[in-house]
Design a protein around this motif. Structure first.
Motif, PDB file in Angstrom:
ATOM      1  N   GLN A  97      -6.873  20.733   9.041  1.00  0.00           N
ATOM      2  CA  GLN A  97      -7.732  19.779   9.751  1.00  0.00           C
ATOM      3  C   GLN A  97      -9.048  19.574   9.000  1.00  0.00           C
ATOM      4  O   GLN A  97      -9.522  18.442   8.856  1.00  0.00           O
ATOM      5  N   ALA A  98      -9.631  20.664   8.522  1.00  0.00           N
ATOM      6  CA  ALA A  98     -10.888  20.574   7.773  1.00  0.00           C
ATOM      7  C   ALA A  98     -10.677  19.790   6.482  1.00  0.00           C
ATOM      8  O   ALA A  98     -11.514  18.947   6.110  1.00  0.00           O
ATOM      9  N   TYR A  99      -9.550  20.025   5.810  1.00  0.00           N
ATOM     10  CA  TYR A  99      -9.281  19.308   4.567  1.00  0.00           C
ATOM     11  C   TYR A  99      -9.032  17.820   4.845  1.00  0.00           C
ATOM     12  O   TYR A  99      -9.469  16.958   4.076  1.00  0.00           O
ATOM     13  N   ALA A 100      -8.376  17.512   5.943  1.00  0.00           N
ATOM     14  CA  ALA A 100      -8.136  16.110   6.314  1.00  0.00           C
ATOM     15  C   ALA A 100      -9.465  15.377   6.510  1.00  0.00           C
ATOM     16  O   ALA A 100      -9.628  14.248   6.018  1.00  0.00           O
ATOM     17  N   GLU A 101     -10.395  15.996   7.195  1.00  0.00           N
ATOM     18  CA  GLU A 101     -11.718  15.392   7.392  1.00  0.00           C
ATOM     19  C   GLU A 101     -12.413  15.177   6.056  1.00  0.00           C
ATOM     20  O   GLU A 101     -13.039  14.135   5.824  1.00  0.00           O
TER      21      GLU A 101
ATOM     22  N   TRP B 203      -5.871  24.647  -6.601  1.00  0.00           N
ATOM     23  CA  TRP B 203      -7.228  24.509  -6.108  1.00  0.00           C
ATOM     24  C   TRP B 203      -7.728  25.798  -5.521  1.00  0.00           C
ATOM     25  O   TRP B 203      -6.971  26.738  -5.293  1.00  0.00           O
ATOM     26  N   ASN B 204      -9.033  25.855  -5.283  1.00  0.00           N
ATOM     27  CA  ASN B 204      -9.667  27.013  -4.677  1.00  0.00           C
ATOM     28  C   ASN B 204     -10.093  26.605  -3.263  1.00  0.00           C
ATOM     29  O   ASN B 204     -11.018  25.815  -3.098  1.00  0.00           O
ATOM     30  N   GLU B 205      -9.413  27.129  -2.273  1.00  0.00           N
ATOM     31  CA  GLU B 205      -9.689  26.757  -0.883  1.00  0.00           C
ATOM     32  C   GLU B 205     -11.139  27.057  -0.483  1.00  0.00           C
ATOM     33  O   GLU B 205     -11.693  26.394   0.392  1.00  0.00           O
ATOM     34  N   GLU B 206     -11.743  28.031  -1.149  1.00  0.00           N
ATOM     35  CA  GLU B 206     -13.133  28.384  -0.844  1.00  0.00           C
ATOM     36  C   GLU B 206     -14.100  27.288  -1.296  1.00  0.00           C
ATOM     37  O   GLU B 206     -15.220  27.205  -0.815  1.00  0.00           O
ATOM     38  N   ASP B 207     -13.655  26.444  -2.255  1.00  0.00           N
ATOM     39  CA  ASP B 207     -14.451  25.319  -2.742  1.00  0.00           C
ATOM     40  C   ASP B 207     -13.688  24.040  -2.415  1.00  0.00           C
ATOM     41  O   ASP B 207     -12.844  23.593  -3.175  1.00  0.00           O
ATOM     42  N   ILE B 208     -13.960  23.464  -1.252  1.00  0.00           N
ATOM     43  CA  ILE B 208     -13.189  22.324  -0.745  1.00  0.00           C
ATOM     44  C   ILE B 208     -13.214  21.127  -1.700  1.00  0.00           C
ATOM     45  O   ILE B 208     -12.350  20.273  -1.660  1.00  0.00           O
ATOM     46  N   TYR B 209     -14.172  21.095  -2.608  1.00  0.00           N
ATOM     47  CA  TYR B 209     -14.289  19.999  -3.577  1.00  0.00           C
ATOM     48  C   TYR B 209     -13.417  20.204  -4.818  1.00  0.00           C
ATOM     49  O   TYR B 209     -13.318  19.298  -5.645  1.00  0.00           O
ATOM     50  N   SER B 210     -12.795  21.361  -4.968  1.00  0.00           N
ATOM     51  CA  SER B 210     -12.124  21.712  -6.218  1.00  0.00           C
ATOM     52  C   SER B 210     -10.920  20.842  -6.585  1.00  0.00           C
ATOM     53  O   SER B 210     -10.547  20.775  -7.745  1.00  0.00           O
ATOM     54  N   ALA B 211     -10.321  20.141  -5.626  1.00  0.00           N
ATOM     55  CA  ALA B 211      -9.175  19.271  -5.940  1.00  0.00           C
ATOM     56  C   ALA B 211      -9.554  17.793  -5.953  1.00  0.00           C
ATOM     57  O   ALA B 211      -8.705  16.936  -6.199  1.00  0.00           O
TER      58      ALA B 211
ATOM     59  N   MET C 127       0.837  -1.188   0.000  1.00  0.00           N
ATOM     60  CA  MET C 127       0.000   0.000   0.000  1.00  0.00           C
ATOM     61  C   MET C 127       0.876   1.244   0.000  1.00  0.00           C
ATOM     62  O   MET C 127       1.824   1.343   0.754  1.00  0.00           O
ATOM     63  N   LYS C 128       0.550   2.170  -0.865  1.00  0.00           N
ATOM     64  CA  LYS C 128       1.271   3.430  -0.925  1.00  0.00           C
ATOM     65  C   LYS C 128       0.570   4.468  -0.051  1.00  0.00           C
ATOM     66  O   LYS C 128      -0.621   4.359   0.245  1.00  0.00           O
ATOM     67  N   ILE C 129       1.341   5.472   0.328  1.00  0.00           N
ATOM     68  CA  ILE C 129       0.824   6.565   1.149  1.00  0.00           C
ATOM     69  C   ILE C 129       1.032   7.862   0.371  1.00  0.00           C
ATOM     70  O   ILE C 129       2.099   8.071  -0.219  1.00  0.00           O
ATOM     71  N   VAL C 130       0.031   8.712   0.369  1.00  0.00           N
ATOM     72  CA  VAL C 130       0.153  10.013  -0.274  1.00  0.00           C
ATOM     73  C   VAL C 130       0.420  11.056   0.806  1.00  0.00           C
ATOM     74  O   VAL C 130      -0.142  10.995   1.892  1.00  0.00           O
ATOM     75  N   GLY C 131       1.323  11.981   0.516  1.00  0.00           N
ATOM     76  CA  GLY C 131       1.611  13.098   1.407  1.00  0.00           C
ATOM     77  C   GLY C 131       1.108  14.383   0.774  1.00  0.00           C
ATOM     78  O   GLY C 131       1.326  14.603  -0.424  1.00  0.00           O
ATOM     79  N   LEU C 132       0.429  15.206   1.551  1.00  0.00           N
ATOM     80  CA  LEU C 132      -0.150  16.450   1.030  1.00  0.00           C
ATOM     81  C   LEU C 132       0.300  17.650   1.848  1.00  0.00           C
ATOM     82  O   LEU C 132       0.238  17.629   3.074  1.00  0.00           O
ATOM     83  N   ASP C 133       0.750  18.676   1.144  1.00  0.00           N
ATOM     84  CA  ASP C 133       1.048  19.965   1.755  1.00  0.00           C
ATOM     85  C   ASP C 133      -0.034  20.916   1.261  1.00  0.00           C
ATOM     86  O   ASP C 133      -0.006  21.351   0.107  1.00  0.00           O
ATOM     87  N   VAL C 134      -1.004  21.195   2.121  1.00  0.00           N
ATOM     88  CA  VAL C 134      -2.191  21.948   1.723  1.00  0.00           C
ATOM     89  C   VAL C 134      -1.979  23.439   1.960  1.00  0.00           C
ATOM     90  O   VAL C 134      -1.805  23.876   3.096  1.00  0.00           O
ATOM     91  N   GLY C 135      -2.008  24.184   0.882  1.00  0.00           N
ATOM     92  CA  GLY C 135      -1.922  25.635   0.963  1.00  0.00           C
ATOM     93  C   GLY C 135      -3.245  26.253   0.550  1.00  0.00           C
ATOM     94  O   GLY C 135      -4.199  25.544   0.230  1.00  0.00           O
ATOM     95  N   SER C 136      -3.312  27.565   0.533  1.00  0.00           N
ATOM     96  CA  SER C 136      -4.570  28.226   0.186  1.00  0.00           C
ATOM     97  C   SER C 136      -4.861  28.179  -1.314  1.00  0.00           C
ATOM     98  O   SER C 136      -6.023  28.246  -1.721  1.00  0.00           O
ATOM     99  N   LYS C 137      -3.812  28.030  -2.159  1.00  0.00           N
ATOM    100  CA  LYS C 137      -4.015  28.007  -3.611  1.00  0.00           C
ATOM    101  C   LYS C 137      -3.519  26.726  -4.268  1.00  0.00           C
ATOM    102  O   LYS C 137      -3.919  26.408  -5.378  1.00  0.00           O
ATOM    103  N   THR C 138      -2.620  26.012  -3.590  1.00  0.00           N
ATOM    104  CA  THR C 138      -2.059  24.797  -4.164  1.00  0.00           C
ATOM    105  C   THR C 138      -1.943  23.704  -3.104  1.00  0.00           C
ATOM    106  O   THR C 138      -1.898  23.989  -1.911  1.00  0.00           O
ATOM    107  N   ILE C 139      -1.890  22.476  -3.584  1.00  0.00           N
ATOM    108  CA  ILE C 139      -1.659  21.311  -2.730  1.00  0.00           C
ATOM    109  C   ILE C 139      -0.471  20.563  -3.312  1.00  0.00           C
ATOM    110  O   ILE C 139      -0.543  20.053  -4.436  1.00  0.00           O
TER     111      ILE C 139
END
Length: 138
Positions: free
Chosen positions: A77-81, A33-41, A1-13
Motif C-alpha cells: 500500500q505504501a509503495y502504491a501511494e 531494490w532496497n525496501e528501506e529506501d522507497i526511492y531506490s527503484a 495505453m499499457k498497464i504495468v503490473g508489479l509484484d513488490v517484495g522486500s528485495k525485488t519487484i
C-alpha cells in the motif's frame, strides 16, 4: 495505453506489462531494490513507464487467507501511494493471494531448476497479478 503490473517484495519487484489492447500480460524484468529506501527503484520504473507508454499500474496486494492485511500488504500500500505520487499514474491494488504459489507451480511443472525459478518467480507473479486484473476488466 499499457498497464504495468508489479509484484513488490522486500528485495525485488517483479514487472509485467500489458499489450496495447489490455488483453495479455508479458513478463518484463525483475528490479532489485532496497525496501528501506522507497526511492531506490524509481529510475528503473520511470524508464519502463516511459519506454512502454504506461498509463496505469496494478500492484499486488498480499492479503492473509482471511482477507486481512498484514505487514507485506501495508508495504505494498505504501509503495502504491509512492508510485502514484512520483510517477503520476493511477495505481490499483489487486488481491494477489496465491499468485506466487501459482507461479511457483507453473515453473515446477515446466521442470525449471530451483536456481532459474528464483530468478523469474517475481516476474511470473507480476504476470499473474496483471493477467487476473486484465481478465476481470475485459
Amino acid at each position: 495505453m499499457k498497464i504495468v503490473g508489479l509484484d513488490v517484495g522486500s528485495k525485488t519487484i517483479g514487472v509485467a506489462v500489458s499489450d496495447l489492447l489490455g488483453m495479455t500480460a508479458q513478463g518484463l524484468t525483475t528490479i532489485k531494490w532496497n525496501e528501506e529506501d522507497i526511492y531506490s527503484a524509481d529510475e528503473q520504473l520511470k524508464q519502463i513507464i516511459n519506454e512502454h507508454a504506461v498509463g496505469e499500474a496494478v500492484i499486488g496486494l498480499p492479503k492473509h487467507m482471511n482477507g486481512s492485511i498484514g505487514q507485506r500488504g501495508e508495504a505494498s500500500q505504501a509503495y502504491a501511494e509512492h508510485v502514484e505520487k512520483i510517477h503520476n499514474i493511477p495505481v490499483i491494488l489487486w488481491d494477489e493471494r496465491l499468485t506466487t504459489v501459482a507461479a511457483e507451480r507453473v515453473l515446477l511443472e515446466a521442470d525449471m531448476s530451483r536456481k532459474k525459478r528464483k530468478k523469474v518467480i517475481d516476474k511470473m507473479a507480476a504476470v499473474m497479478i496483471l493477467q487476473t486484473y486484465l481478465d476481470q476488466a475485459n
